[in-house]
Structures are given as structure tokens and as C-alpha cells.
Design an enzyme around this catalytic site. Structure first.
Site, short mmCIF file in Angstrom:
data_model
loop_
_atom_site.label_atom_id
_atom_site.label_comp_id
_atom_site.label_asym_id
_atom_site.label_seq_id
_atom_site.Cartn_x
_atom_site.Cartn_y
_atom_site.Cartn_z
N ASP A 207 0.86 -1.19 0.00
CA ASP A 207 0.00 0.00 0.00
C ASP A 207 0.89 1.23 0.00
O ASP A 207 2.09 1.14 0.23
CB ASP A 207 -0.89 0.02 1.24
CG ASP A 207 -0.07 0.07 2.52
OD1 ASP A 207 0.17 1.19 3.04
OD2 ASP A 207 0.35 -1.00 3.01
N ASP A 209 1.45 4.58 2.09
CA ASP A 209 1.08 5.06 3.41
C ASP A 209 0.30 6.37 3.30
O ASP A 209 0.40 7.10 2.31
CB ASP A 209 2.34 5.25 4.27
CG ASP A 209 2.05 5.05 5.74
OD1 ASP A 209 1.42 4.04 6.09
OD2 ASP A 209 2.48 5.89 6.55
#
Length: 266
Positions: A207, A209
Site C-alpha cells: 500500500d 502510506d
């Protein structure tokens, strides 16, 4: 006692592809490890796999028995360890599923037991270059041969968890120039160095952040989804690199980490 040469943390999804595996339960001076070890052969190498979060992912990052895990690896005869971690990216140019073979860490955890040396012989082990240079080079080279995107070097900042960062914290980490963020890389790698074991980190980007421009708040569901989608490539890399991993080299800094590190009591 059953022996192994190479250790892998975060073994869930890898050992299930092995045949003729052996389950080994160990006790250590620091309690039980996260789970029973699964031992099997990969390319002629005996490998010990341990899911650091437990068999059912029941151990949150701050509750993992890091000292027991590393001590048990050494008891099994392991000298060289690879520790993959699901990680967030702190830079927009890092792509989901990309690997970063880190060469530095920043510790932002708190309250974790992070040393084997509580006295009376005071021991200061250098963490200047915390990851094994030989293992790192082998991982990057092998990933290149497989066509897997893997960056050579980077800094992982390790937060306490189990919560994710605030936007302000994430933005601060990004402004410091750090590359990835996770909750388990410390003290695992440093404890390996204290035991003079070679250790390399693979931060796998799951992902972006929340402090990265345009990023949405991360969820555990998202992390797991991306990790599962890219698990095959990580397994491919590990199964390709394990047969190439030999014993520590004569000039290996990891196996000499205690040289000059101890101060004997008067």
C-alpha cells in the site's frame, strides 16, 4: 536434534508448497516461539520456516516473541535468515508489489524487548549496517534474473503498531526520506545480528502510506489482498534464492558482530 541451514520468517504460504515437511516445537530461555517450525528441503538446502504472527495470525506485531523466534532459529543450526515483511510505501514512485531489499532501518517502536544482553556483561553490538550485505546482493541479483522488481537498498521505519500511522506521522516519515514502513522488521533483524546470524529484509509494498500524496487511509484488508496477489512472486524469489545461499563468508560482518562488543564487569 533436527537441523536446518536457512531460516525464513513469515513462512505462511511458502511451506505449504513443500513435500515431506517436518513439524518441530521448541522451548527457549525466552519462552515459546510464535509457532512450531516447519522444516523442509528447497534445492538441496534444509530450511526452517516460521510464521512470525503465529499459525492463525493471532500475534499482533508488538506481541511477537522475537527473542524466542531468533534463539530457536539458532538452536536449529540456522546461520542465514530472510525476513519478508508486508510494508507500506513512503514514496509515490514505489509500486504496489515492488520489493525493497533494505539496507537500513529506523526504530520507532516502544517497549519491545530488543536485546539478549541484559548484563552483567554489557554488550554493544553495532547496528551501523544492520543487514547482511552478501544476502542482500544475492536477493537483488536473483530478483533481477527473474524479472521481479526489487530495489537495492532503502530505509524501513518500524512503528509499534498495531495502529497505522496518523497523516502527520506518515508525512514526517516521508519528509525524512525513508522508503517503507512496517511493524515487524525491528527488533527481528537486530536480534539476529546479536546472535551473529546473517539476516536480510525484503519489504514488499502492499500500500501507499497515508502521508503519501493522493493515498487513501490504509486498511488491513487492503494489505492482505495485495500481499496475497503478490505472494506467488515472493515465493518464486525465495525458492530461487535459497539454493544459492551458502554458509557465511570469511569476511562476513554478521558472524563477527560480537568481536569487541563486550565490556566485562570489573
Amino acid at each position: 536434534m533436527t537441523r536446518a541451514e536457512i531460516g525464513i520468517f513469515g513462512g505462511s504460504g511458502f511451506y505449504s508448497f513443500l513435500e515431506d515437511v517436518e513439524q518441530v516445537e521448541l522451548e527457549t530461555p525466552y519462552g515459546k516461539p510464535s509457532a512450531p517450525f516447519t522444516l523442509g528441503d528447497v534445492g538441496g538446502k534444509r530450511v526452517a520456516f516460521l510464521p512470525r504472527h503465529g499459525v492463525n495470525h493471532e500475534l499482533p506485531p508488538h506481541a511477537i516473541p522475537y527473542r524466542a523466534n531468533l534463539w530457536a532459529m539458532k538452536e536449529l543450526g540456522v546461520r542465514r535468515i530472510v525476513g519478508p515483511n508486508a510494508s507500506g510505501a513512503l514514496k509515490g514512485e514505489l509500486e504496489l508489489g515492488e520489493f525493497v531489499v533494505c539496507d537500513q532501518f529506523v526504530d520507532r517502536t516502544s517497549g519491545r524487548t530488543d536485546t539478549f544482553y541484559d548484563g552483567p556483561e554489557t554488550t554493544h553490538v553495532s547496528a551501523a549496517d544492520p543487514y547482511c550485505p552478501d544476502l542482500r546482493a544475492l536477493l537483488v541479483e536473483t530478483a533481477g534474473h527473474l524479472g521481479i522488481r526489487a530495489r537495492d537498498g532503502g530505509t524501513v521505519v518500524v512503528i509499534q503498531g498495531p495502529r497505522f500511522s496518523t497523516r502527520a506521522e506518515s508525512k514526517w516519515f516521508q519528509e525524512m526520506g525513508w522508503d517503507t514502513i512496517n511493524m515487524t522488521a525491528y527488533p527481528e533483524g537486530y536480534l539476529a545480528r546479536e546472535l551473529e546470524l546473517c539476516y536480510a529484509n525484503i519489504s514488499m509494498v502492499t500500500d501507499h502510506d497515508v502521508g503519501v500524496e493522493g493515498a487513501e487511509p490504509v486498511s488491513h484488508e487492503q494489505v492482505v489482498t495485495v500481499f496475497e496477489e503478490n505472494n506467488e512472486r515472493l515465493r518464486e524469489l525465495l525458492f530461487a534464492v535459497i539454493p544459492k545461499i551458502g554458509p557465511p563468508r570469511d569476511d562476513d560482518p554478521c558472524s563477527k558482530a560480537l568481536a569487541g562488543a563486550r565490556i566485562s564487569p570489573e
